[in-house]
Design a protein around this motif. Structure first.
Motif, PDB file in Angstrom:
ATOM      1  N   ALA A  77       0.889  -0.969  -0.143  1.00 49.85           N
ATOM      2  CA  ALA A  77      -0.084  -0.064   0.027  1.00 49.85           C
ATOM      3  C   ALA A  77       0.921   1.314  -0.044  1.00 49.85           C
ATOM      4  N   ASP A  78       0.661   1.981  -0.988  1.00 49.10           N
ATOM      5  CA  ASP A  78       1.197   3.407  -0.883  1.00 49.10           C
ATOM      6  C   ASP A  78       0.644   3.857   0.462  1.00 49.10           C
ATOM      7  N   GLY A  79       1.252   4.496   1.263  1.00 49.31           N
ATOM      8  CA  GLY A  79       2.585   5.113   1.568  1.00 49.31           C
ATOM      9  C   GLY A  79       2.668   6.616   0.545  1.00 49.31           C
ATOM     10  N   ILE A  83      -2.829   5.584   3.887  1.00 47.62           N
ATOM     11  CA  ILE A  83      -2.991   4.243   3.112  1.00 47.62           C
ATOM     12  C   ILE A  83      -3.860   4.531   1.868  1.00 47.62           C
ATOM     13  N   ARG A  84      -3.284   4.097   0.770  1.00 43.05           N
ATOM     14  CA  ARG A  84      -3.874   4.341  -0.386  1.00 43.05           C
ATOM     15  C   ARG A  84      -5.042   3.786  -0.759  1.00 43.05           C
ATOM     16  N   GLU A  85      -5.936   4.479  -1.256  1.00 41.76           N
ATOM     17  CA  GLU A  85      -7.247   4.066  -1.754  1.00 41.76           C
ATOM     18  C   GLU A  85      -7.133   2.615  -2.804  1.00 41.76           C
ATOM     19  N   GLY A 152      10.770  17.612  -7.281  1.00 37.57           N
ATOM     20  CA  GLY A 152       9.471  17.137  -7.333  1.00 37.57           C
ATOM     21  C   GLY A 152       8.814  16.508  -5.941  1.00 37.57           C
ATOM     22  N   ARG A 153       9.696  15.624  -5.544  1.00 36.98           N
ATOM     23  CA  ARG A 153       9.211  15.112  -4.252  1.00 36.98           C
ATOM     24  C   ARG A 153       9.801  15.559  -2.855  1.00 36.98           C
ATOM     25  N   THR A 154      10.305  16.706  -2.957  1.00 36.70           N
ATOM     26  CA  THR A 154      10.871  17.408  -1.597  1.00 36.70           C
ATOM     27  C   THR A 154       9.834  17.286  -0.530  1.00 36.70           C
ATOM     28  N   LEU A 185      11.182   1.006   2.601  1.00 39.54           N
ATOM     29  CA  LEU A 185      12.114   2.447   2.621  1.00 39.54           C
ATOM     30  C   LEU A 185      12.206   2.678   1.006  1.00 39.54           C
ATOM     31  N   LYS A 186      12.063   3.755   0.712  1.00 40.83           N
ATOM     32  CA  LYS A 186      12.092   4.286  -0.536  1.00 40.83           C
ATOM     33  C   LYS A 186      12.520   5.464  -0.918  1.00 40.83           C
ATOM     34  N   HIS A 187      13.709   5.827  -1.782  1.00 39.61           N
ATOM     35  CA  HIS A 187      13.822   5.129  -2.953  1.00 39.61           C
ATOM     36  C   HIS A 187      15.391   4.857  -2.885  1.00 39.61           C
ATOM     37  N   TYR A 188      15.746   3.742  -2.724  1.00 42.09           N
ATOM     38  CA  TYR A 188      16.964   3.239  -2.489  1.00 42.09           C
ATOM     39  C   TYR A 188      17.634   3.017  -3.880  1.00 42.09           C
ATOM     40  N   ASP A 196      13.721  13.093 -15.611  1.00 45.39           N
ATOM     41  CA  ASP A 196      14.583  11.961 -15.878  1.00 45.39           C
ATOM     42  C   ASP A 196      14.674  10.749 -14.934  1.00 45.39           C
ATOM     43  N   ARG A 197      13.779  10.767 -14.072  1.00 46.25           N
ATOM     44  CA  ARG A 197      13.923   9.802 -12.828  1.00 46.25           C
ATOM     45  C   ARG A 197      14.346   8.633 -13.427  1.00 46.25           C
ATOM     46  N   GLY A 198      13.928   8.065 -14.393  1.00 45.67           N
ATOM     47  CA  GLY A 198      13.761   6.853 -14.998  1.00 45.67           C
ATOM     48  C   GLY A 198      14.944   6.489 -15.498  1.00 45.67           C
ATOM     49  N   VAL A 229      12.634  -2.728   1.007  1.00 48.51           N
ATOM     50  CA  VAL A 229      13.576  -1.767   0.621  1.00 48.51           C
ATOM     51  C   VAL A 229      12.865  -1.639  -0.651  1.00 48.51           C
ATOM     52  N   MET A 230      12.429  -0.565  -1.083  1.00 46.35           N
ATOM     53  CA  MET A 230      12.138  -0.290  -2.868  1.00 46.35           C
ATOM     54  C   MET A 230      13.524   0.326  -3.496  1.00 46.35           C
ATOM     55  N   THR A 231      13.786  -0.424  -4.389  1.00 45.38           N
ATOM     56  CA  THR A 231      14.974   0.129  -5.185  1.00 45.38           C
ATOM     57  C   THR A 231      14.481   1.379  -6.039  1.00 45.38           C
ATOM     58  N   ALA A 232      15.353   2.086  -6.286  1.00 47.61           N
ATOM     59  CA  ALA A 232      14.985   3.497  -7.123  1.00 47.61           C
ATOM     60  C   ALA A 232      15.117   3.289  -8.534  1.00 47.61           C
ATOM     61  N   TYR A 233      14.455   4.188  -9.055  1.00 49.94           N
ATOM     62  CA  TYR A 233      14.110   4.101 -10.543  1.00 49.94           C
ATOM     63  C   TYR A 233      15.670   4.454 -11.419  1.00 49.94           C
ATOM     64  N   ASN A 234      16.350   5.134 -10.614  1.00 47.53           N
ATOM     65  CA  ASN A 234      17.516   5.809 -11.530  1.00 47.53           C
ATOM     66  C   ASN A 234      18.921   4.787 -11.405  1.00 47.53           C
ATOM     67  N   SER A 264      11.205  -3.688  -6.796  1.00 44.73           N
ATOM     68  CA  SER A 264      11.665  -2.557  -7.455  1.00 44.73           C
ATOM     69  C   SER A 264      10.594  -1.411  -7.475  1.00 44.73           C
ATOM     70  N   ASP A 265      11.006  -0.088  -7.665  1.00 44.31           N
ATOM     71  CA  ASP A 265       9.842   0.763  -7.833  1.00 44.31           C
ATOM     72  C   ASP A 265       9.272   0.477  -9.219  1.00 44.31           C
ATOM     73  N   TRP A 266       7.996   0.824  -9.414  1.00 50.67           N
ATOM     74  CA  TRP A 266       6.960   0.330 -10.201  1.00 50.67           C
ATOM     75  C   TRP A 266       7.586   0.612 -11.507  1.00 50.67           C
ATOM     76  N   THR A 474       5.308  17.744  -7.567  1.00 53.28           N
ATOM     77  CA  THR A 474       4.509  16.472  -7.805  1.00 53.28           C
ATOM     78  C   THR A 474       5.774  15.252  -8.110  1.00 53.28           C
ATOM     79  N   GLU A 475       5.457  14.049  -7.986  1.00 57.40           N
ATOM     80  CA  GLU A 475       6.327  13.004  -8.371  1.00 57.40           C
ATOM     81  C   GLU A 475       6.311  13.070  -9.903  1.00 57.40           C
ATOM     82  N   GLY A 476       7.299  12.763 -10.602  1.00 62.74           N
ATOM     83  CA  GLY A 476       7.647  12.505 -12.031  1.00 62.74           C
ATOM     84  C   GLY A 476       8.140  13.863 -12.657  1.00 62.74           C
TER      85      GLY A 476
HETATM   86  C1  BGC Z   1       6.813   5.890  -7.075  1.00 63.58           C
HETATM   87  C2  BGC Z   1       6.706   4.872  -5.583  1.00 63.58           C
HETATM   88  C3  BGC Z   1       5.257   4.294  -5.555  1.00 63.58           C
HETATM   89  C4  BGC Z   1       4.877   3.483  -6.516  1.00 63.58           C
HETATM   90  C5  BGC Z   1       3.666   2.809  -6.582  1.00 63.58           C
HETATM   91  C6  BGC Z   1       6.160   5.153  -8.112  1.00 63.58           C
HETATM   92  O1  BGC Z   1       5.656   5.461  -9.235  1.00 63.58           O
HETATM   93  O2  BGC Z   1       7.890   6.289  -7.387  1.00 63.58           O
HETATM   94  O3  BGC Z   1       7.012   5.692  -4.468  1.00 63.58           O
HETATM   95  O4  BGC Z   1       5.314   3.649  -4.368  1.00 63.58           O
HETATM   96  O5  BGC Z   1       4.955   4.277  -7.801  1.00 63.58           O
HETATM   97  O6  BGC Z   1       2.655   3.592  -6.559  1.00 63.58           O
END
Ligand code: BGC
Length: 767
Positions: A77-79, A83-85, A152-154, A185-188, A196-198, A229-234, A264-266, A474-476
């Motif tokens: 669940a995000d987090g 808790i995300r819907e 974006g995620r400050t 833990l994210k994002h490791y 360009d996070r991806g 632990v969630m591995t980061a995109y970069n 892994s991150d999604w 925002t994220e992204g």
């Molecule tokens: C985000 C993660 C999030 C995942 C699942 C990704 O885009 O970077 O932080 O947990 O999506 O929603």
């Protein structure tokens, strides 16, 4: 008989002591391995297909268990702030009725409390809602270092300082996991920009990596005992995080003793061989790499099956530790309950930062202030949803205006005007809305200004709510700059001309360029995105029901160009950087792969290596000099420094003492000092201890945060604060020997209320 009793008592006491000792020596990571024997037996009985089924997504928010044995899937669940819907494919909400969550203050707001206790409570609140929703692993805390002010995620992350980020993460992790849910833990690791996070490749030297970017993760794994632990995109130094054997196998598992699972991150998995050998447990989402292709690579002998067994074992450890919640026990009551809403309130009430308070205009007195103008759409707009993964379907939300109305009632008249148009980024064709701006820097609308000025002229005080929103932060993507959007400076000018009693409240997650509004306003408040009770908490502070006690977890620079990556020209990166080949591809070249039974030349390697899209390099040329470490070392003026925040009272600091004058490796430095509340109301203070090296042999930032605390003081009350700093925490990473080393020099400990406001100093030596 009596003798027997005494003997028995002694024996029982010995057993108790022995058990206590045994408990003490078990680290949180070792706890996870309690069921290994049973798990190993299960693995022996599993087919390869059954095992691999566990290594990739089952749905967008789950990965498979062992249905044959009734072992439930892992539900994520995000987090991190609620808790995300319930969502289905393509992240589409399922429209459930009982999945409205508590929207907790976002990361930077929690960080502004500088309270590990509150981070712990926050974690318990998140976990209780995860339990009601039947979720196992919370995708949080988000805890990367805030390297660039525009990030974006400050707002999701905690701080520009690794000690503060780590301490809050440890609190959050323990809070969640003590309730029997897992964190992720994210994002490791080194995920410090969204543009360009991806594809971006963060190039960071080893010392900086260890001392700044990995430090919070290390604390959350070792002290916090994180299970996920969630591995980061970069990429970090050329290797995708999801297949970064150095980060995942050597450091996380090897050095830190992590026994849990990585996810892994999604969409952040890139290859079969890389992920399999580079330390990833679960591909989220899809099965392109850790699915059928993995089975093939095992069948032809490229990857030993034991690699899969290890991954399954690590997942099952988490599954055994986090008790599965049967379907029928989940989602039977509303996710958000008053207990969590109270935690959200408490955090919000301790996070608000008073930046400026000329002539003590705040708190305002309802005996004198009878007409209040509330200006700006940020006073009425929700901040819960949006921002992608971290958006919350909140049960309710007390906006700033609602909070003021709740607390003021009939005691004064409150009039509201929109002030500026709201900028909403549109993904499809724009829906016409007279309240919305077309561009982020659209000039102020004369009609909106006139409306606001009219109210300001009639009012005893003007509360101006400026700042950003989740379309902007925002994220992204990162922000292009930190300017206040949609002509907000211009409105401030008009308001100040109409009424000198201007109080500006910034509703944002990250720092904004506040130079102009700061000059125009008598008081300035950083109000954050502060959760579903944020408006009530803010009103309590503006009215003086409680004293403000938040402290900035990052620097507000005077201007963006002063901040390190901008000053050095390493951010933003030039988009056209595309490399011929990817360094990852060469990591697992043919000769690294054991394929004795197969002719290497006949293998189609494209099945195992996807040639990744090459993104820009992001050189972290500032090294250790991130945030205040940069500004203080360069002696650059800032608008508001790291750690800063005023109260309605003053505090007197005195009598700093250390327990010794000279220390050696393995010692713990004890510092004591006294703080007195010299004001007339109860208030919290956050004393901070920084270290400055006097005659070092290696390069250091001017000062670094080494300890802090939050103290509650009644009017006139004095308290002695004791803080401990292990000498080990003062070491540097020596690249030559690849180890932590002491820099034997004189240390000046600075006790203060921000990185720039130091009240006490004491020098000791390290020998
Ligand atoms: C985000 C993660 C999030 C995942 C699942 C990704 O885009 O970077 O932080 O947990 O999506 O929603």
């Amino acid at each position: 008989m009596k003798r027997l009793f005494i003997l028995a008592t002694v024996a029982v006491s010995i057993i108790i002591v022995a058990v206590a000792c045994a408990q003490k020596t078990t680290t949180p990571q070792q706890e996870l391995t309690k069921h290994d024997e049973e798990i190993n037996e299960i693995i022996k009985g599993m087919s390869l297909e059954e095992k691999v089924e566990m290594l990739h997504s089952k749905t967008i928010m789950s990965s498979e268990g062992i249905p044959r044995l009734g072992i439930q899937e892992i539900r994520y669940a995000d987090g991190p702030f609620g808790i995300r819907e319930e969502i289905g494919d393509m992240f589409m909400p399922k429209g459930w009725k009982l999945d409205s969550a508590t929207y907790f203050p976002t990361g930077s707001a929690l960080a502004a409390t500088w309270s590990t206790e509150l981070a712990y409570k926050y974690g318990t609140g998140m976990a209780h809602e995860a339990i009601r929703r039947g979720k196992d692993m919370i995708l949080g805390p988000a805890m990367n270092i805030q390297r660039i002010p525009v990030g974006g995620r400050t707002y999701e992350y905690f701080s520009e300082d690794p000690l503060l980020a780590g301490a809050l993460a440890v609190g959050y992790v323990k809070g969640v996991q003590d309730q029997g849910r897992a964190v992720c833990l994210k994002h490791y690791a080194v995920n410090n920009q969204e543009n360009d996070r991806g594809t971006v490749n963060a190039i960071v030297d080893e010392r900086t990596l260890r001392e700044i970017y990995l430090k919070p993760f290390k604390a959350a794994v070792i002290e916090g005992g994180a299970w996920g632990v969630m591995t980061a995109y970069n990429k970090v130094n050329g290797f995708w995080c999801s297949e970064n054997a150095y980060l995942n196998n050597e450091i996380l598992r090897g050095e830190w003793g992590f026994n849990g699972m990585t996810v892994s991150d999604w969409g952040g998995t890139h290859s079969t061989m890389g992920a399999a050998l580079g330390g990833l447990n679960v591909q989220m989402t899809g099965d392109t790499y850790l699915g059928p292709a993995l089975i093939d690579s095992i069948n032809i002998g490229k990857i030993p099956e034991s690699v899969v067994d290890d991954k399954v074992r690590e997942i099952l450890r988490v599954r055994y530790t986090v008790k599965a919640i049967p379907e029928e026990d989940a989602n039977i009551v509303m996710a958000s309950q008053p207990e969590e809403q109270r935690i959200a309130y408490e955090v919000a009430s301790k996070s608000v930062v008073l930046l400026k308070n000329e002539n003590n205009i705040l708190p305002f007195d309802l005996n004198k202030v009878k007409n209040i103008a509330v200006i700006g759409q940020n006073a009425v707009l929700s901040t819960a949803a949006g921002g992608m993964g971290a958006g919350i379907k909140t049960l309710y939300e007390i906006t700033p205006l609602k909070g003021l109305q709740n607390r003021i009632g009939d005691a004064a008249t409150i009039n509201y005007a929109r002030g500026y148009k709201n900028y909403v980024r549109s993904w499809g064709p724009p829906v016409p809305n007279p309240n919305n701006a077309e561009t982020i820097d659209e000039a102020a609308d004369p009609e909106f200004i006139a409306e606001a000025v009219k109210l300001a002229k009639e009012a005893d005080i003007v509360l101006y709510f400026a700042g950003t929103n989740k379309s902007i932060e925002t994220e992204g993507s990162d922000r292009e700059n930190i300017d206040l959007p949609v002509g907000q400076d211009e409105i401030a000018q008009a308001l100040a001309e109409a009424n000198p009693n201007l109080v500006t409240v910034i509703i944002s997650g990250g720092p904004c360029d506040l130079r102009k509004v700061n000059d125009l306003s008598k008081a300035m408040v950083q109000g954050w995105w502060n959760g579903l009770e944020g408006g009530n908490a803010l009103a309590d502070i503006l009215l003086g029901n409680i004293a403000p006690s938040g402290k900035l977890p990052f620097t507000f620079p005077l201007k963006l160009e002063d901040s390190p990556a901008f000053a050095l020209g390493t951010y933003p990166q030039k988009k056209e950087v595309v490399k011929e080949n990817d360094v990852f591809v060469s990591q697992y070249r043919k000769n690294d792969i054991k394929t004795d039974s197969v002719d290497k030349e006949e293998i189609d390697f494209s099945a195992f290596f996807r040639r990744p899209v090459n993104g820009p390099d992001a050189p972290y040329s500032e090294g250790l000099f991130v945030g205040y470490r940069w500004f203080d070392s360069k002696d650059l003026p800032v608008l508001y420094p790291f750690g800063y925040g005023l109260s309605y009272v003053d505090f007197n600091y005195s009598e700093l003492k250390t327990n010794k004058e000279s220390y050696q490796a393995n010692d713990v430095i004890e510092l004591r000092f006294t703080i007195q509340n010299t004001g007339s109301m109860q208030a919290d203070e956050v004393p901070q201890v920084y270290v400055h090296r006097i005659n070092p042999s290696v390069e250091w930032p001017d000062k670094e945060l080494k300890a802090f605390s939050r103290v509650t003081l009644q009017p006139g009350e004095e308290k002695t604060v004791s803080l401990e700093i292990p000498v080990d925490d003062l070491r540097y990473w020596d690249e030559e020997s690849s180890s932590w080393q002491n820099d034997l020099c004189n240390l000046e400990f600075l006790v203060g209320t921000s990185s720039k406001d130091i009240h006490l100093k004491e020098t000791v030596s390290l020998k």
